[in-house]
Design a protein around this motif. Structure first.
Motif, PDB file in Angstrom:
ATOM      1  N   VAL A  22       0.855  -1.172   0.000  1.00  0.00           N
ATOM      2  CA  VAL A  22       0.000   0.000   0.000  1.00  0.00           C
ATOM      3  C   VAL A  22       0.898   1.231   0.000  1.00  0.00           C
ATOM      4  O   VAL A  22       1.829   1.320   0.799  1.00  0.00           O
ATOM      5  CB  VAL A  22      -0.922   0.011   1.244  1.00  0.00           C
ATOM      6  N   TYR A  23       0.626   2.150  -0.909  1.00  0.00           N
ATOM      7  CA  TYR A  23       1.430   3.354  -1.040  1.00  0.00           C
ATOM      8  C   TYR A  23       0.548   4.580  -0.883  1.00  0.00           C
ATOM      9  O   TYR A  23      -0.641   4.546  -1.200  1.00  0.00           O
ATOM     10  CB  TYR A  23       2.080   3.418  -2.429  1.00  0.00           C
ATOM     11  N   PRO A  24       1.129   5.696  -0.462  1.00  0.00           N
ATOM     12  CA  PRO A  24       0.362   6.945  -0.464  1.00  0.00           C
ATOM     13  C   PRO A  24       0.115   7.374  -1.912  1.00  0.00           C
ATOM     14  O   PRO A  24       0.857   6.988  -2.823  1.00  0.00           O
ATOM     15  CB  PRO A  24       1.290   7.935   0.258  1.00  0.00           C
ATOM     16  N   ILE A  25      -0.901   8.167  -2.139  1.00  0.00           N
ATOM     17  CA  ILE A  25      -1.228   8.626  -3.483  1.00  0.00           C
ATOM     18  C   ILE A  25      -0.033   9.338  -4.113  1.00  0.00           C
ATOM     19  O   ILE A  25       0.203   9.228  -5.317  1.00  0.00           O
ATOM     20  CB  ILE A  25      -2.471   9.542  -3.462  1.00  0.00           C
ATOM     21  N   SER A  26       0.757  10.029  -3.324  1.00  0.00           N
ATOM     22  CA  SER A  26       1.925  10.745  -3.852  1.00  0.00           C
ATOM     23  C   SER A  26       2.954   9.803  -4.480  1.00  0.00           C
ATOM     24  O   SER A  26       3.769  10.231  -5.294  1.00  0.00           O
ATOM     25  CB  SER A  26       2.580  11.579  -2.757  1.00  0.00           C
ATOM     26  N   LEU A  80       0.845  19.546  -8.118  1.00  0.00           N
ATOM     27  CA  LEU A  80       0.225  18.319  -7.632  1.00  0.00           C
ATOM     28  C   LEU A  80       0.775  17.931  -6.258  1.00  0.00           C
ATOM     29  O   LEU A  80       0.025  17.522  -5.374  1.00  0.00           O
ATOM     30  CB  LEU A  80       0.426  17.197  -8.641  1.00  0.00           C
ATOM     31  N   GLN A  81       2.074  18.095  -6.058  1.00  0.00           N
ATOM     32  CA  GLN A  81       2.669  17.818  -4.748  1.00  0.00           C
ATOM     33  C   GLN A  81       2.065  18.731  -3.681  1.00  0.00           C
ATOM     34  O   GLN A  81       1.780  18.287  -2.569  1.00  0.00           O
ATOM     35  CB  GLN A  81       4.190  17.997  -4.795  1.00  0.00           C
ATOM     36  N   HIS A  82       1.845  19.991  -4.015  1.00  0.00           N
ATOM     37  CA  HIS A  82       1.227  20.919  -3.068  1.00  0.00           C
ATOM     38  C   HIS A  82      -0.212  20.507  -2.757  1.00  0.00           C
ATOM     39  O   HIS A  82      -0.633  20.531  -1.604  1.00  0.00           O
ATOM     40  CB  HIS A  82       1.262  22.350  -3.618  1.00  0.00           C
ATOM     41  N   VAL A  83      -0.968  20.141  -3.793  1.00  0.00           N
ATOM     42  CA  VAL A  83      -2.359  19.720  -3.592  1.00  0.00           C
ATOM     43  C   VAL A  83      -2.415  18.499  -2.679  1.00  0.00           C
ATOM     44  O   VAL A  83      -3.193  18.453  -1.723  1.00  0.00           O
ATOM     45  CB  VAL A  83      -3.048  19.431  -4.948  1.00  0.00           C
ATOM     46  N   LEU A  84      -1.586  17.507  -2.953  1.00  0.00           N
ATOM     47  CA  LEU A  84      -1.588  16.282  -2.148  1.00  0.00           C
ATOM     48  C   LEU A  84      -1.169  16.538  -0.708  1.00  0.00           C
ATOM     49  O   LEU A  84      -1.604  15.844   0.211  1.00  0.00           O
ATOM     50  CB  LEU A  84      -0.695  15.221  -2.784  1.00  0.00           C
ATOM     51  N   ALA A  85      -0.328  17.558  -0.509  1.00  0.00           N
ATOM     52  CA  ALA A  85       0.119  17.908   0.837  1.00  0.00           C
ATOM     53  C   ALA A  85      -0.867  18.854   1.526  1.00  0.00           C
ATOM     54  O   ALA A  85      -0.671  19.202   2.689  1.00  0.00           O
ATOM     55  CB  ALA A  85       1.505  18.546   0.778  1.00  0.00           C
ATOM     56  N   GLY A  86      -1.916  19.260   0.806  1.00  0.00           N
ATOM     57  CA  GLY A  86      -2.902  20.172   1.381  1.00  0.00           C
ATOM     58  C   GLY A  86      -2.370  21.580   1.529  1.00  0.00           C
ATOM     59  O   GLY A  86      -2.832  22.339   2.377  1.00  0.00           O
ATOM     60  N   GLN A  87      -1.414  21.955   0.687  1.00  0.00           N
ATOM     61  CA  GLN A  87      -0.796  23.272   0.753  1.00  0.00           C
ATOM     62  C   GLN A  87      -1.209  24.104  -0.453  1.00  0.00           C
ATOM     63  O   GLN A  87      -1.301  23.604  -1.564  1.00  0.00           O
ATOM     64  CB  GLN A  87       0.731  23.154   0.755  1.00  0.00           C
ATOM     65  N   GLU A  88      -1.399  25.390  -0.209  1.00  0.00           N
ATOM     66  CA  GLU A  88      -1.713  26.307  -1.288  1.00  0.00           C
ATOM     67  C   GLU A  88      -0.408  26.795  -1.917  1.00  0.00           C
ATOM     68  O   GLU A  88       0.556  27.075  -1.218  1.00  0.00           O
ATOM     69  CB  GLU A  88      -2.486  27.494  -0.740  1.00  0.00           C
ATOM     70  N   MET A  89      -0.392  26.863  -3.237  1.00  0.00           N
ATOM     71  CA  MET A  89       0.783  27.418  -3.915  1.00  0.00           C
ATOM     72  C   MET A  89       0.605  28.922  -4.003  1.00  0.00           C
ATOM     73  O   MET A  89      -0.411  29.401  -4.473  1.00  0.00           O
ATOM     74  CB  MET A  89       0.932  26.827  -5.317  1.00  0.00           C
TER      75      MET A  89
END
Length: 115
Positions: A22-26, A80-89
């Motif tokens: 099982v892997y994280p979506i990232s 995409l990395q920011h979105v997956l981390a819940g961070q706003e660019m």
């Protein structure tokens, strides 16, 4: 005879294999198609429908996947990395600093981040 509750019908028996990695979506950041498949394997049925905005609720799963894949392909790896981390660019990812680990330029953003 096995009675199925709504939560059981929303999951696949193959997803219950405890020996499966099982892997994280990232983990799938470089394979947007597989990322999408993993998301749709995790969230499906009534749970998926409950998360959809009214404008998408009547679409079938294939149409939803096509729209989501189009959105994913339009996003840079960095966004995409920011979105997956819940961070706003705070700045656009369409800059020279948007490179992957091989120094190659990623996809530019379409400007429409809705998935």
């Amino acid at each position: 005879y096995r009675s199925e509750s709504s939560s059981e019908t929303d999951s696949d028996d193959s997803d219950l294999d405890l020996d499966k990695e099982v892997y994280p979506i990232s983990h799938y950041i470089n394979d947007r198609g597989e990322m999408l498949e993993q998301v749709f394997r995790t969230i499906k049925g009534s749970k998926l429908r409950a998360m959809l905005p009214p404008s998408l609720i009547d679409l079938d799963e294939d149409e939803l996947k096509a729209i989501c894949l189009d959105q994913l392909m339009g996003m840079s790896k960095r966004r995409l990395q920011h979105v997956l981390a819940g961070q706003e660019m705070l700045e656009s990812s369409d800059t020279d600093s948007d490179t992957d680990e091989n120094g190659e330029r990623g996809n530019s953003d379409s400007g429409d981040d809705a998935i």
